[in-house]
Design an enzyme around this catalytic site. Sequence first.
Site, mmCIF file in Angstrom:
data_model
loop_
_atom_site.group_PDB
_atom_site.id
_atom_site.type_symbol
_atom_site.label_atom_id
_atom_site.label_comp_id
_atom_site.label_asym_id
_atom_site.label_seq_id
_atom_site.Cartn_x
_atom_site.Cartn_y
_atom_site.Cartn_z
ATOM 1 N N GLY A 106 0.813 -1.219 0.000
ATOM 2 C CA GLY A 106 0.000 0.000 0.000
ATOM 3 C C GLY A 106 0.849 1.272 0.000
ATOM 4 O O GLY A 106 0.395 2.319 -0.461
ATOM 5 N N GLU A 109 1.674 1.822 -3.504
ATOM 6 C CA GLU A 109 0.423 2.226 -4.170
ATOM 7 C C GLU A 109 0.046 3.665 -3.819
ATOM 8 O O GLU A 109 -0.459 4.407 -4.661
ATOM 9 C CB GLU A 109 -0.691 1.255 -3.780
ATOM 10 C CG GLU A 109 -0.431 -0.139 -4.371
ATOM 11 C CD GLU A 109 -1.363 -1.198 -3.815
ATOM 12 O OE1 GLU A 109 -1.391 -1.355 -2.569
ATOM 13 O OE2 GLU A 109 -2.051 -1.859 -4.589
ATOM 14 N N GLU A 129 2.706 -8.325 -1.650
ATOM 15 C CA GLU A 129 1.488 -8.947 -1.116
ATOM 16 C C GLU A 129 1.427 -10.446 -1.382
ATOM 17 O O GLU A 129 0.819 -11.195 -0.624
ATOM 18 C CB GLU A 129 0.240 -8.270 -1.709
ATOM 19 C CG GLU A 129 0.009 -6.837 -1.244
ATOM 20 C CD GLU A 129 0.711 -5.786 -2.086
ATOM 21 O OE1 GLU A 129 1.628 -6.147 -2.852
ATOM 22 O OE2 GLU A 129 0.355 -4.599 -1.957
#
Length: 273
Positions: A106, A109, A129
């Site tokens: 994240g 991201e 992930e």
Amino acid sequence: MSFVDIEHKGRTVVATINRPEALNALNADICSQLVDPLVALDNHPEVGCILLTGNERAFAAGADIKELACHTYESALDTDLLVCWQRFAEIRTPKIAAVSGYALGGGCELAMMCDIIYAAENAKFGQPEIKLGLIPGMGGTQRLTRLVGRTKAMDMVLTGRMINATDAERFGLVAQVYKNEELLPASLANADKIANFGKIAARAAVETINAADNSHMAAGLLFEQRSYHALWATADAREGMQAFLEKRDANFSGKPKAEKPALSVTPSATLAT
Ligand code: DAK
């Protein structure tokens, strides 16, 4: 508890994620403490650029795995966890990520939700992930692919490996690499330059460049969300997250959570032709 510092430097707003003890892992508090004030400033005429950064060791090492591990398929659907981060992505004022150290999962991201990424020489980017039995779920499969291309995105997402700042620049993820100590001053100087151009034109530039991506993005993001939520139902995701929390290697079975008996179909149950 406060995890985000917001500071005004001329026409630039500097937002610093400040949770060093967990390598700036992104929890719900960080999301609201970061996103609410920035959204409120988006239309402020004196704010021309947003600079998002972390500390020397981590921009953000991903979503908080302790928080993620508490979710079920049902709770994820019910709360729609991504809404807060989507509000960040939708901020129209130009956004710069200044990345030192880890930008993983994240965190990577979140950097990609910004319009420009600058990196320090010590930056490390990755979508790990897969090691948790998951896939990127904050836009990574879509934004990374558009930024670095399918080949590099597949390699990064399927191996979960990290790339350094030089490779990130070579792949097109990062606009510029700076010496560690120069990252913040140089990023601020660039932010200041952007902030001092007309806000309407700067916003239009961002909007228009983004329009190049958006023709099929919505369908891709929705598909990613549904796949991501579905993975919460797998034993491997449970195992991957649990193993991380117990600081041990994960033992993936690759099997569904509960094995169901195969359907037995008797000749009388087959459809008449
Ligand atoms: N979450 C929680 N804690 C974390 C963390 C994380 N992502 N990363 C690091 N920490 C914590 C560690 O647990 C440790 O805490 P203590 O044990 O000291 O209490 C502390 O930060 C220092 O970390 P390490 O001791 O592990 O430090 P090392 O230098 O040895 O290793 C590392 C650094 C970055 C390689 C390692 O910490 C690591 O592998 N971290 C996990 C990286 C990762 O897997 N990131 C991806 C997370 S999953 C969505 C919602 C969310 C998401 C997507 C969708 N939807 C709602 C759809 C996003 C998911 C992810 O980002």
